[in-house]
Scaffold this motif. Sequence first.
Motif, short mmCIF file in Angstrom:
data_model
loop_
_atom_site.label_atom_id
_atom_site.label_comp_id
_atom_site.label_asym_id
_atom_site.label_seq_id
_atom_site.Cartn_x
_atom_site.Cartn_y
_atom_site.Cartn_z
N THR A 54 0.83 -1.21 0.00
CA THR A 54 0.00 0.00 0.00
C THR A 54 0.86 1.26 0.00
O THR A 54 0.63 2.19 -0.76
N PHE A 68 -4.97 -2.24 -2.77
CA PHE A 68 -5.41 -2.06 -1.38
C PHE A 68 -6.02 -3.34 -0.83
O PHE A 68 -5.73 -3.74 0.30
N THR A 119 -8.14 6.26 7.04
CA THR A 119 -7.78 4.87 7.34
C THR A 119 -7.59 4.69 8.84
O THR A 119 -7.96 3.67 9.40
N VAL A 134 -12.63 5.26 0.81
CA VAL A 134 -11.38 5.84 1.28
C VAL A 134 -10.46 6.21 0.11
O VAL A 134 -9.80 7.25 0.13
N SER A 150 -1.34 4.42 4.75
CA SER A 150 -2.45 3.82 5.49
C SER A 150 -2.07 3.69 6.96
O SER A 150 -1.04 3.12 7.28
N VAL A 175 -13.98 -0.71 2.96
CA VAL A 175 -13.23 0.46 3.39
C VAL A 175 -12.64 1.19 2.18
O VAL A 175 -12.67 2.41 2.09
N GLY A 176 -12.14 0.39 1.25
CA GLY A 176 -11.39 0.96 0.13
C GLY A 176 -12.21 1.84 -0.79
O GLY A 176 -11.74 2.88 -1.25
N GLY A 191 -4.31 2.39 9.20
CA GLY A 191 -5.28 1.51 9.85
C GLY A 191 -5.03 0.05 9.53
O GLY A 191 -5.95 -0.76 9.54
N HIS A 192 -3.78 -0.28 9.25
CA HIS A 192 -3.50 -1.63 8.79
C HIS A 192 -3.79 -2.68 9.85
O HIS A 192 -4.15 -3.81 9.54
N SER A 202 -0.59 -0.37 14.17
CA SER A 202 -0.51 0.15 12.80
C SER A 202 0.78 0.93 12.60
O SER A 202 1.47 0.78 11.60
#
Lengths: 406, 360
Positions: free
Chosen positions: B62, B244, B136, B124, B70, B120-121, B72-73, B275
């Motif tokens: 990503t 993503f 994220t 976002v 990102s 989410v993607g 929020g991984h 994250s």
Amino acid sequence: MKKLFAMLLVVAMVLSLAACGSSNSASTTGGDTAATNNDASTTTPADSATTDSGAAIKLGGTGPLTGGAAIYGMAAKHGAEIAVDEINALGGIQFELKYEDDAHDAEKAVNAYNTLKDWGMQISLGSVTSTPAAATSAKNFEDRIFALTPSASSTAVIEGKDNVYQMCFTDPNQGSASAQYIFEQKLATKVAIIWKNDDVYSKGIHDTFISKAGELGLEVVSDTTFTSDSQTDFSVQLTEAQKDGADLVFLPIYYDAASLILTQASTKGYAPKFFGVDGMDGILTVEGFDASLAEGVMLLTPFSADATDDLTVNFVGKYNDAYGETPNQFAADAYDCIYAIYNACTAAGVTSAMSAEVTNDLMIAQFTSMTFDGLTGDGVTWDASGAVSKSPKGMIIENGAYVGMD
Amino acid sequence: MTMKIKKMSKYTRRNFITYVMLAILFVVVQALVSTGNVSSLIKGQLVPICAYVVMAISLNLTVGVLGELSLGHAGFMSVGAFSGVVMATCLQTVVPIAWLRLAIAIITGGVFAAMVGVIVGIPVLRLKGDYLAIVTLAFGEIIKSIINNLYIGLDSGGLHMSLLTDKLNLAEGGKTILGGPMGATGVSSISTFTMGMILIVVCLTVIFNLVNSKSGRAVMALRDNRIAAESVGINVTKYKLMAFVISASMAGMAGTLFAMNYSTVVASKFDFNTSILVLVFVVLGGLGNMRGSIIAAAALTILPELLRQFQDYRMLAYAIVLILVMLATNNPTLSAAFRRFFGSFRRKKPTSDAKGGAAQ
């Protein structure tokens, strides 16, 4: 050039830190010997744990020595250290104690546990807090290393493990005992609860409190929650409790959030009775907290630092001398843990030459049959599941100290 | 052999070295473990290291390849962890073979995380830069919050689910798998180092092949210049979402592997800090540099444990070491020295690509 300079600065910091690290370890051992020397009438420096490493039984525990829950880890560590020094001074069985930091995290707790295992831990003191303890106790079960945890109160810690025992009550036990106590002592007619819904400990107590209160007919008028991300502002929860006319607020939470609740309630001019459980212990030592706000707060805990029996007076005195504060229930539980292990070792004839596995079987046999008298209760027994049976005491804070309620 | 390697393209050679590095590592570790030469501490960290390595390379897809930050991984890791745990618990009696159960759980974790990745993607990825990073982050927190309030139980009647309060009403002999803030307890820990290594290799292969494919080039074109890429007819949404979602799915698989290594797992473990930790692995290893991510993830997972001698100052020492490494790798004087050193090294032995470059 600037960057090079910055790097030089960082190198200097690392070096000074290394110095800090070593001086810190030196001061810790210094503290240990100081604690031993306080007991000078019976102790000679030769008795201190370090010199006996050859023949001592190795006890290891993990706890949050850093981070938000550090007060519990440090208290347990200190309480255990006092007991170990006393026992080593007696001659007989020698103990060597080592605490590793788990920062209240399951992953780090397993790492800390493995570090202790590499060190040669013979008997484990589990972990101090519940979530890490659930992870390390599974390891204890797998590796057949006996564990007696001072304060990890969740049922998940002992469930399905024959060699993990608790020194404290389980969470459900505390919840129903609190409801029972409030009902029997007629402390309130309308109860509000403020609890932390992302915490195992808080949830366990809350759930059993609610069900027990329902059974007894105790009216719960307000049931509000917060999480670790929102534990700075409690105005919503307090307003709701006040609006519903609650005359007692039950706080099954740790002391850090509780101190904020007390402060904010006082600013709002809301003065119900506050009732806590063993996590409330420690509220008087919060930095920057006006201890007078805690006057009249009630809590259910198995240990009171102002009891007048010899055992408590001796322990509180030593703790005060060594660490400059009044011990809380976590310290007392850890102190009792060491003595319970000591009694079991003496009765079963455990020596440092035995493997952890052999010790494990001997300890299980002892713990299911023995009765223990300690700081946190007399006639304490354990059942085969690992849960302890002892009675909680109601405490109230008066003039900045815990006083027994009955 | 040498001739063959020489003939390979630059990318193939670089990837080949990464595989060889992993293979050697695997053989060495296995040999050490079977001869009993590894401490319990390191042995206990093998699986978490594998999980963090997969997290790092998936986030690198990503951040490094797609070029979107990102934060929020860990949320995807969390989704994978809990869906995997639920799956493994359901299959406890049906599939008695542990590794097969683990493999199914990992795939389940990957699928669920991919689904959340799509959800989410879509909104976002319309954003870019700082806005995307902040959104994220918010999604990561939302996932944590949802799982903190989710109750799942299993009894003879099948799976039960409730939100906010425990209303499972399990039949006799039922078992709560996920108990809100208590997380999943009593998980049978079946993760193995071998499975972790297989997962790393699978994820690496996917990423390497993706990066060298038509789609991968489209993704990188988007990273380098979105307007130019769009002008030559590259579908922005499609390629962004593809990278993503693949990244999210790998994070989910890593999450399952991680969760199945411990007997207990709580949602608050997968918070913002996790994250950021993974992002640190990626940045330290070099954006777009998969081998760097692997090394950084492994080194930074072990480091705090090796610093135990600093006692209370452990995490402070960790932070300072981190700053030092970041400064050292970005210092032009030092990297020039490195390049000279490895440059002369390379001329003599053209097959060795030890440095690999901080960034591609």
